[in-house]
Design a protein around this motif. Structure first.
Motif, mmCIF file in Angstrom:
data_model
loop_
_atom_site.group_PDB
_atom_site.id
_atom_site.type_symbol
_atom_site.label_atom_id
_atom_site.label_comp_id
_atom_site.label_asym_id
_atom_site.label_seq_id
_atom_site.Cartn_x
_atom_site.Cartn_y
_atom_site.Cartn_z
ATOM 1 N N TRP A 20 -5.163 -58.778 17.341
ATOM 2 C CA TRP A 20 -5.574 -57.452 17.816
ATOM 3 C C TRP A 20 -6.994 -57.516 18.329
ATOM 4 C CZ3 TRP A 20 -9.481 -54.028 16.541
ATOM 5 C CH2 TRP A 20 -9.353 -52.735 17.063
ATOM 6 N N THR A 21 -7.241 -56.830 19.450
ATOM 7 C CA THR A 21 -8.603 -56.676 19.950
ATOM 8 C C THR A 21 -8.850 -55.195 20.210
ATOM 9 O OG1 THR A 21 -7.944 -57.015 22.250
ATOM 10 C CG2 THR A 21 -8.712 -58.948 21.048
ATOM 11 N N ALA A 22 -10.087 -54.807 20.088
ATOM 12 C CA ALA A 22 -10.468 -53.418 20.348
ATOM 13 C C ALA A 22 -10.209 -53.107 21.817
ATOM 14 C CB ALA A 22 -11.938 -53.203 19.998
ATOM 15 N N VAL A 71 -18.563 -48.540 13.131
ATOM 16 C CA VAL A 71 -17.409 -47.652 13.325
ATOM 17 C C VAL A 71 -17.041 -47.010 11.998
ATOM 18 C CG1 VAL A 71 -14.963 -47.530 13.993
ATOM 19 C CG2 VAL A 71 -16.560 -48.912 15.349
ATOM 20 N N ARG A 72 -17.015 -47.797 10.932
ATOM 21 C CA ARG A 72 -16.702 -47.254 9.604
ATOM 22 C C ARG A 72 -17.760 -46.230 9.172
ATOM 23 N NH1 ARG A 72 -13.716 -51.092 5.907
ATOM 24 N NH2 ARG A 72 -15.282 -50.466 4.398
ATOM 25 N N HIS A 73 -19.031 -46.567 9.380
ATOM 26 C CA HIS A 73 -20.125 -45.677 8.987
ATOM 27 C C HIS A 73 -20.036 -44.339 9.717
ATOM 28 C CE1 HIS A 73 -24.119 -44.275 7.967
ATOM 29 N NE2 HIS A 73 -24.424 -44.196 9.262
ATOM 30 N N LEU A 74 -19.810 -44.383 11.010
ATOM 31 C CA LEU A 74 -19.769 -43.138 11.774
ATOM 32 C C LEU A 74 -18.524 -42.327 11.468
ATOM 33 C CD1 LEU A 74 -21.627 -44.539 14.799
ATOM 34 C CD2 LEU A 74 -22.296 -42.504 13.505
ATOM 35 N N GLU A 92 -7.917 -52.860 13.210
ATOM 36 C CA GLU A 92 -7.058 -51.920 13.925
ATOM 37 C C GLU A 92 -6.924 -50.612 13.154
ATOM 38 O OE1 GLU A 92 -2.669 -51.813 16.077
ATOM 39 O OE2 GLU A 92 -3.198 -53.507 14.793
ATOM 40 N N ASP A 93 -6.813 -50.706 11.838
ATOM 41 C CA ASP A 93 -6.720 -49.504 11.005
ATOM 42 C C ASP A 93 -8.041 -48.748 10.946
ATOM 43 O OD1 ASP A 93 -4.102 -50.244 10.570
ATOM 44 O OD2 ASP A 93 -4.449 -50.991 8.533
ATOM 45 N N VAL A 94 -9.154 -49.477 11.015
ATOM 46 C CA VAL A 94 -10.473 -48.841 11.039
ATOM 47 C C VAL A 94 -10.596 -47.989 12.302
ATOM 48 C CG1 VAL A 94 -12.965 -49.264 11.262
ATOM 49 C CG2 VAL A 94 -11.603 -50.580 9.611
ATOM 50 N N PHE A 95 -10.162 -48.518 13.424
ATOM 51 C CA PHE A 95 -10.232 -47.765 14.671
ATOM 52 C C PHE A 95 -9.285 -46.571 14.647
ATOM 53 C CE2 PHE A 95 -12.742 -51.251 15.854
ATOM 54 C CZ PHE A 95 -13.438 -50.912 17.001
ATOM 55 N N ALA A 96 -8.105 -46.741 14.069
ATOM 56 C CA ALA A 96 -7.173 -45.613 13.941
ATOM 57 C C ALA A 96 -7.773 -44.530 13.046
ATOM 58 C CB ALA A 96 -5.833 -46.094 13.383
ATOM 59 N N ALA A 97 -8.431 -44.935 11.959
ATOM 60 C CA ALA A 97 -9.068 -43.971 11.056
ATOM 61 C C ALA A 97 -10.205 -43.242 11.775
ATOM 62 C CB ALA A 97 -9.601 -44.682 9.808
ATOM 63 N N PHE A 98 -10.948 -43.959 12.599
ATOM 64 C CA PHE A 98 -12.024 -43.329 13.367
ATOM 65 C C PHE A 98 -11.454 -42.250 14.295
ATOM 66 C CE2 PHE A 98 -14.529 -42.988 17.248
ATOM 67 C CZ PHE A 98 -15.782 -42.684 16.752
ATOM 68 N N HIS A 99 -10.441 -42.605 15.054
ATOM 69 C CA HIS A 99 -9.841 -41.643 15.982
ATOM 70 C C HIS A 99 -9.275 -40.435 15.237
ATOM 71 C CE1 HIS A 99 -10.389 -43.879 19.656
ATOM 72 N NE2 HIS A 99 -9.883 -44.956 19.093
ATOM 73 N N ALA A 100 -8.625 -40.676 14.115
ATOM 74 C CA ALA A 100 -8.062 -39.572 13.322
ATOM 75 C C ALA A 100 -9.167 -38.676 12.782
ATOM 76 C CB ALA A 100 -7.209 -40.131 12.180
ATOM 77 N N GLU A 101 -10.251 -39.279 12.330
ATOM 78 C CA GLU A 101 -11.356 -38.488 11.778
ATOM 79 C C GLU A 101 -12.045 -37.670 12.855
ATOM 80 O OE1 GLU A 101 -13.200 -36.653 8.901
ATOM 81 O OE2 GLU A 101 -11.718 -38.231 8.528
ATOM 82 N N VAL A 102 -12.256 -38.253 14.014
ATOM 83 C CA VAL A 102 -12.866 -37.513 15.115
ATOM 84 C C VAL A 102 -12.010 -36.290 15.459
ATOM 85 C CG1 VAL A 102 -13.315 -37.629 17.611
ATOM 86 C CG2 VAL A 102 -14.244 -39.384 16.083
ATOM 87 N N ALA A 103 -10.704 -36.481 15.547
ATOM 88 C CA ALA A 103 -9.810 -35.354 15.852
ATOM 89 C C ALA A 103 -9.866 -34.299 14.750
ATOM 90 C CB ALA A 103 -8.381 -35.858 16.045
ATOM 91 N N ALA A 104 -9.878 -34.747 13.498
ATOM 92 C CA ALA A 104 -9.942 -33.804 12.369
ATOM 93 C C ALA A 104 -11.274 -33.062 12.351
ATOM 94 C CB ALA A 104 -9.727 -34.551 11.048
#
Length: 174
Positions: free
Chosen positions: A3-5, A62-65, A105-117
């Motif tokens: 996986w790549t970003a 990414v995790r921090h933000l 990959e899960d970190v990026f998914a969590a970021f996107h989910a958190e931004v939406a939330a």
């Protein structure tokens, strides 16, 4: 396959818009800039640390933000009762330190989910909405939170510039 970003195309901020859309535009721009700095890198590259003794990495940023978004928008401004994504009272720096706990990959998914939330949590709140945080006696407004988050991302995007250059020499807006 490794996986790549994802690679991103830079977006533009709004010009001459009303205050709320302008603030959202700048916040979204800085969110995307951080992700753009990660584009095309694999999990090992994303976890590459800066210079000892620092634990700074793109993945850690990414995790921090993700945590900071949750803390200011959902917990503080919107008053939601949600647990930290990565950190805890005993591990306050887990967002930077415990990079193996979750695949990139899960970190990026969590970021996107958190931004939406986060966006949804404050969507109906006025910019003058006042809230308090436990560690300060000041009353903060949602406007202040937007400006703080723009500043937070801008500062960390500077770190991301240097981290990316160290990893593969890439410089520039993305």
């Amino acid at each position: 396959m490794t996986w790549t970003a994802p690679e991103l195309t830079p977006t533009r901020t709004l010009v001459g818009a009303a205050e709320r859309p302008m603030l959202q535009s700048w916040l979204d721009f800085h969110r995307q800039t951080l992700l753009g700095k990660c584009g095309g890198l694999d999990a090992d590259q994303l976890a590459t640390r800066s210079v000892p003794p620092s634990t700074l990495s793109l993945l850690g940023l990414v995790r921090h933000l993700t945590e900071v978004e949750r803390g200011w928008f959902r917990v503080s401004a919107a008053g939601e009762s949600v647990e930290p994504v990565y950190g805890s009272v005993t591990e306050p720096d887990a967002d930077f330190d415990d990079l193996a706990a979750l695949p990139a990959e899960d970190v990026f998914a969590a970021f996107h989910a958190e931004v939406a939330a986060c966006d949804a949590a404050v969507a109906e709140l006025p910019l003058d909405h006042v809230f308090h945080v436990p560690w300060r006696s000041d009353g903060y407004t949602l406007r202040w939170a937007y400006l703080h988050m723009i500043e937070e991302y801008a500062r960390h995007n500077g770190h991301a510039d240097l981290l990316r250059e160290r990893i593969d020499g890439v410089t520039g807006s993305f």
